[in-house]
Design an enzyme around this catalytic site. Sequence first.
Site, PDB file in Angstrom:
ATOM      1  N   HIS A 154     -16.227  16.666  38.277  1.00 42.20           N
ATOM      2  CA  HIS A 154     -16.548  17.852  38.546  1.00 42.20           C
ATOM      3  C   HIS A 154     -17.190  17.684  37.334  1.00 42.20           C
ATOM      4  CE1 HIS A 154     -18.299  21.346  40.203  1.00 42.20           C
ATOM      5  NE2 HIS A 154     -18.023  22.265  38.304  1.00 42.20           N
ATOM      6  N   HIS A 171     -23.440  21.654  37.497  1.00 40.02           N
ATOM      7  CA  HIS A 171     -24.300  21.964  38.223  1.00 40.02           C
ATOM      8  C   HIS A 171     -25.523  21.671  38.150  1.00 40.02           C
ATOM      9  CE1 HIS A 171     -20.829  23.934  39.949  1.00 40.02           C
ATOM     10  NE2 HIS A 171     -21.681  23.860  41.476  1.00 40.02           N
ATOM     11  N   CYS A 185     -18.137  10.768  30.080  1.00 35.65           N
ATOM     12  CA  CYS A 185     -16.594  11.374  31.289  1.00 35.65           C
ATOM     13  C   CYS A 185     -15.788  12.199  31.303  1.00 35.65           C
ATOM     14  CB  CYS A 185     -17.025  10.813  32.347  1.00 35.65           C
ATOM     15  SG  CYS A 185     -15.899  11.173  33.644  1.00 35.65           S
ATOM     16  N   CYS A 193     -16.202   7.989  38.894  1.00 35.13           N
ATOM     17  CA  CYS A 193     -14.888   8.624  39.015  1.00 35.13           C
ATOM     18  C   CYS A 193     -14.790   9.765  39.806  1.00 35.13           C
ATOM     19  CB  CYS A 193     -14.157   8.882  37.888  1.00 35.13           C
ATOM     20  SG  CYS A 193     -14.496   9.982  36.774  1.00 35.13           S
ATOM     21  N   CYS A 208     -13.400   9.065  32.475  1.00 31.82           N
ATOM     22  CA  CYS A 208     -13.404   7.788  33.263  1.00 31.82           C
ATOM     23  C   CYS A 208     -14.639   7.211  31.888  1.00 31.82           C
ATOM     24  CB  CYS A 208     -14.238   7.291  34.248  1.00 31.82           C
ATOM     25  SG  CYS A 208     -15.685   7.284  34.457  1.00 31.82           S
ATOM     26  N   CYS A 260     -19.101  13.001  38.155  1.00 30.02           N
ATOM     27  CA  CYS A 260     -19.440  11.509  37.613  1.00 30.02           C
ATOM     28  C   CYS A 260     -19.736  10.482  39.059  1.00 30.02           C
ATOM     29  CB  CYS A 260     -18.231  11.399  36.716  1.00 30.02           C
ATOM     30  SG  CYS A 260     -18.554   9.765  36.065  1.00 30.02           S
TER      31      CYS A 260
END
Length: 133
Positions: A105, A108, A50, A102, A53, A99
């Site tokens: 987004h 999908h 991510c 955190c 984070c 995620c």
Amino acid sequence: MTETTDKLIKSDAEWREQLSDLAYQVTRQAGTERAFSHPGFPKGTALFRCVCCDAPLFASDAKFESGCGWPSFFQPISDEAIIEHEDNSWFMTRTEIRCARCDAHLGHVFNDGPAPTGLRYCLNGVALRHEPV
């Protein structure tokens, strides 16, 4: 900044300071980068983390070329790495993935992926950090 074992919480100002404008728009405001706009990731064994984070989310052995214009994977690194939400935007129902640590987004998930899962996790490249292993 408040950090617990499971969740990382930052203020909007902290996210804006940490992230590029596009990464902020995508991860914190559920935006989408244009298809085929991300330069892609180098080939080879890697972990995809991510961008917000640094949590591990996907591994290169689950990455595949879907032709959709965004990085695609058939499974996350673990079921605990991501959370799913119903997304009814754009006059359709989709499953959004975020995620788990955190709430960034990521993209999908769709039911048109390859074996063994039949899933296609369609991600915004700007939401990921590529880490060769």
